[in-house]
Design a protein around this motif. Sequence first.
Motif, PDB file in Angstrom:
ATOM      1  N   UNK A  13       0.925  -1.018  -0.058  1.00 50.80           N
ATOM      2  CA  UNK A  13       0.084   0.114   0.197  1.00 50.80           C
ATOM      3  C   UNK A  13       0.870   1.103  -0.238  1.00 50.80           C
ATOM      4  N   UNK A  14       2.005   1.695   0.744  1.00 49.84           N
ATOM      5  CA  UNK A  14       2.910   2.358   0.840  1.00 49.84           C
ATOM      6  C   UNK A  14       3.708   2.775  -0.572  1.00 49.84           C
ATOM      7  N   UNK A  15       3.500   1.229  -1.750  1.00 51.00           N
ATOM      8  CA  UNK A  15       4.300   2.121  -2.414  1.00 51.00           C
ATOM      9  C   UNK A  15       3.487   2.134  -3.620  1.00 51.00           C
ATOM     10  N   UNK A  16       2.021   1.604  -3.193  1.00 51.72           N
ATOM     11  CA  UNK A  16       1.166   2.374  -4.211  1.00 51.72           C
ATOM     12  C   UNK A  16       0.650   3.454  -4.469  1.00 51.72           C
ATOM     13  N   UNK A  17       0.681   3.764  -2.823  1.00 41.36           N
ATOM     14  CA  UNK A  17       0.510   5.946  -3.044  1.00 41.36           C
ATOM     15  C   UNK A  17       1.856   6.097  -3.495  1.00 41.36           C
ATOM     16  N   UNK A  18       2.518   6.144  -3.222  1.00 37.92           N
ATOM     17  CA  UNK A  18       4.033   6.810  -4.259  1.00 37.92           C
ATOM     18  C   UNK A  18       3.754   6.592  -5.721  1.00 37.92           C
ATOM     19  N   UNK A  19       3.303   5.889  -5.944  1.00 35.01           N
ATOM     20  CA  UNK A  19       3.039   5.260  -7.360  1.00 35.01           C
ATOM     21  C   UNK A  19       1.859   6.636  -7.632  1.00 35.01           C
ATOM     22  N   UNK A  20       0.896   6.090  -7.291  1.00 36.38           N
ATOM     23  CA  UNK A  20      -0.126   7.244  -7.440  1.00 36.38           C
ATOM     24  C   UNK A  20      -0.480   8.532  -7.019  1.00 36.38           C
ATOM     25  N   UNK A  21       1.081   8.483  -6.577  1.00 39.03           N
ATOM     26  CA  UNK A  21       1.069   9.781  -6.571  1.00 39.03           C
ATOM     27  C   UNK A  21       2.158  10.965  -7.620  1.00 39.03           C
ATOM     28  N   UNK A  22       2.894  10.058  -7.967  1.00 41.26           N
ATOM     29  CA  UNK A  22       3.739  10.549  -9.593  1.00 41.26           C
ATOM     30  C   UNK A  22       2.814  10.349 -10.847  1.00 41.26           C
ATOM     31  N   UNK A  23       2.268   8.888 -10.439  1.00 36.45           N
ATOM     32  CA  UNK A  23       1.508   9.091 -11.747  1.00 36.45           C
ATOM     33  C   UNK A  23       0.317   9.721 -11.524  1.00 36.45           C
ATOM     34  N   UNK A  24       0.170  10.863 -10.864  1.00 37.55           N
ATOM     35  CA  UNK A  24      -0.919  11.847 -11.391  1.00 37.55           C
ATOM     36  C   UNK A  24      -0.248  13.130 -11.680  1.00 37.55           C
ATOM     37  N   UNK A  25       0.948  13.487 -11.560  1.00 39.18           N
ATOM     38  CA  UNK A  25       1.700  14.233 -12.321  1.00 39.18           C
ATOM     39  C   UNK A  25       2.094  14.698 -13.533  1.00 39.18           C
ATOM     40  N   UNK A  26       2.430  13.340 -13.598  1.00 38.18           N
ATOM     41  CA  UNK A  26       3.040  12.562 -14.753  1.00 38.18           C
ATOM     42  C   UNK A  26       1.635  12.373 -16.372  1.00 38.18           C
ATOM     43  N   UNK A  27       0.870  11.514 -15.665  1.00 40.45           N
ATOM     44  CA  UNK A  27      -0.669  12.202 -16.751  1.00 40.45           C
ATOM     45  C   UNK A  27      -0.912  13.092 -16.658  1.00 40.45           C
ATOM     46  N   UNK A  28      -1.078  13.812 -16.229  1.00 43.95           N
ATOM     47  CA  UNK A  28      -1.728  15.321 -16.047  1.00 43.95           C
ATOM     48  C   UNK A  28      -0.744  16.431 -17.564  1.00 43.95           C
ATOM     49  N   UNK A  29       0.678  16.032 -17.583  1.00 41.12           N
ATOM     50  CA  UNK A  29       1.383  16.611 -18.601  1.00 41.12           C
ATOM     51  C   UNK A  29       2.711  17.248 -17.846  1.00 41.12           C
ATOM     52  N   UNK A  30       2.718  17.078 -16.390  1.00 39.08           N
ATOM     53  CA  UNK A  30       3.987  17.456 -15.481  1.00 39.08           C
ATOM     54  C   UNK A  30       4.685  16.745 -15.775  1.00 39.08           C
ATOM     55  N   UNK A  31       5.744  17.986 -14.944  1.00 42.83           N
ATOM     56  CA  UNK A  31       7.544  17.104 -15.054  1.00 42.83           C
ATOM     57  C   UNK A  31       7.549  16.240 -14.670  1.00 42.83           C
ATOM     58  N   UNK A  32       9.175  15.644 -15.137  1.00 45.52           N
ATOM     59  CA  UNK A  32       9.845  14.787 -14.474  1.00 45.52           C
ATOM     60  C   UNK A  32      10.363  14.495 -13.028  1.00 45.52           C
ATOM     61  N   UNK A  33      10.512  15.974 -13.310  1.00 44.36           N
ATOM     62  CA  UNK A  33      11.234  16.306 -11.348  1.00 44.36           C
ATOM     63  C   UNK A  33      10.675  15.988 -10.751  1.00 44.36           C
ATOM     64  N   UNK A  34       8.578  17.102 -10.675  1.00 38.55           N
ATOM     65  CA  UNK A  34       7.610  17.283 -10.298  1.00 38.55           C
ATOM     66  C   UNK A  34       7.056  15.773  -9.776  1.00 38.55           C
ATOM     67  N   UNK A  35       7.453  14.989 -10.464  1.00 35.01           N
ATOM     68  CA  UNK A  35       6.680  13.444 -10.375  1.00 35.01           C
ATOM     69  C   UNK A  35       7.939  13.224  -9.600  1.00 35.01           C
ATOM     70  N   UNK A  36       8.636  12.602  -9.455  1.00 31.33           N
ATOM     71  CA  UNK A  36       9.996  12.187  -8.845  1.00 31.33           C
ATOM     72  C   UNK A  36       9.454  12.592  -7.128  1.00 31.33           C
ATOM     73  N   UNK A  37       9.821  13.674  -6.790  1.00 32.14           N
ATOM     74  CA  UNK A  37       9.209  14.830  -5.155  1.00 32.14           C
ATOM     75  C   UNK A  37       7.829  13.925  -4.695  1.00 32.14           C
TER      76      UNK A  37
END
Length: 367
Positions: A59-83
């Motif tokens: 669940x902890x890993x999936x939470x992190x993936x979901x947070x990064x996915x939300x950035x990338x899927x909406x056209x956000x930057x790799x830097x913001x997704x990593x953070x």
Amino acid sequence: MKNAMLAVVATAFLALSSHPAFAEAHEDTAPGWSLAIHGGAGTLDPDAMTPERRAQYEAGLQEALDAGRAILASGGSAMDAVKAAIVPLEDNPLFNAGRGAVFTWDGVNELDASIMDGRDRSAGAVTGVTTIKNPILLADAVRTESPHVFLMGEGAEEFALEQGYEVTPPEWFATETRRQSLERMKAEEMSALDVDTKFGTVGAVALDQDGNMAAGTSTGGMTGKRWGRIGDAPVIGAGTYADNRSCAVSATGWGEYFIRVGVAQEICTRLRFTHMLAPQVVLEKVASEEKPVEVLVQEISQGIADAVMAEVRELGGDGGVIVVTPEGHALYSFNTSGMYRGRVTSAGVNEVAIFGGDVSASDTPDH
């Protein structure tokens, strides 16, 4: 024989990557993105983990993936997704970064982090901080708001105050589980490797829709560390590296060996030169492989990561890496029995895994 075959495949990929047929096959492909994360690698035993505990880690890993996915899927930057992916891992006491960090010999939680932007290879890192809730964010502030790359200890915290970061009390970071590990280490005269079967570090690597890559890593280090010991996590080129010309890498493991090999940059450098140096004459060999271009490209990238991790193993070190490539492959490579890890891509891949036998990027092509 295996190394010779990898060399042939690598050469084939280089020729293909510049061949008109390769370009035409990707012209109509929508911009893709990918993200990979890790939460530490080590000697992990499936029989020693309860279903409830495993579910918590997943669940902890999936939470992190979901947070990064939300950035990338909406056209956000790799830097913001990593953070975005690393912050919830730093806040989760299951992982050795931020809250839940291990204790030093003197009973302090000392935190390290680094981050790098593949667009311009700008980077920031901090080590030995004790009052910063999310060290990955401070590392990025070093990158963007200072003329430096690497700050340490009191100086890093002074910089944090100037940047408006709040002082986080030591109770936020301390957990009873980590305190018991230190007490057991001292009482039984154990080494950090004996008391910690998992090298605790978290990290993320990402490719965004603009083709930019980034990498970040955060850790509490090793239980009972002394004398201001610094591992690979905050060292650019060892624990973290990103370069749009090749890949983005975040590492976890026995830091001394990752520093000696320069693991993160070594993987990126080998991939970059693989892209640059192969002749066109091997196109016939590529055709004889009867594999899709995407599969060949993934095998090459995976082979390079595996070769560098094998070098770490030959020297006596353990651990693993996560990698993303310009083609969107999200890969793992580790020489331990397990690594807390996950990946998500615009191609529809979403997986988390813990043990070596679990489904991983090297088992399942992501295109």
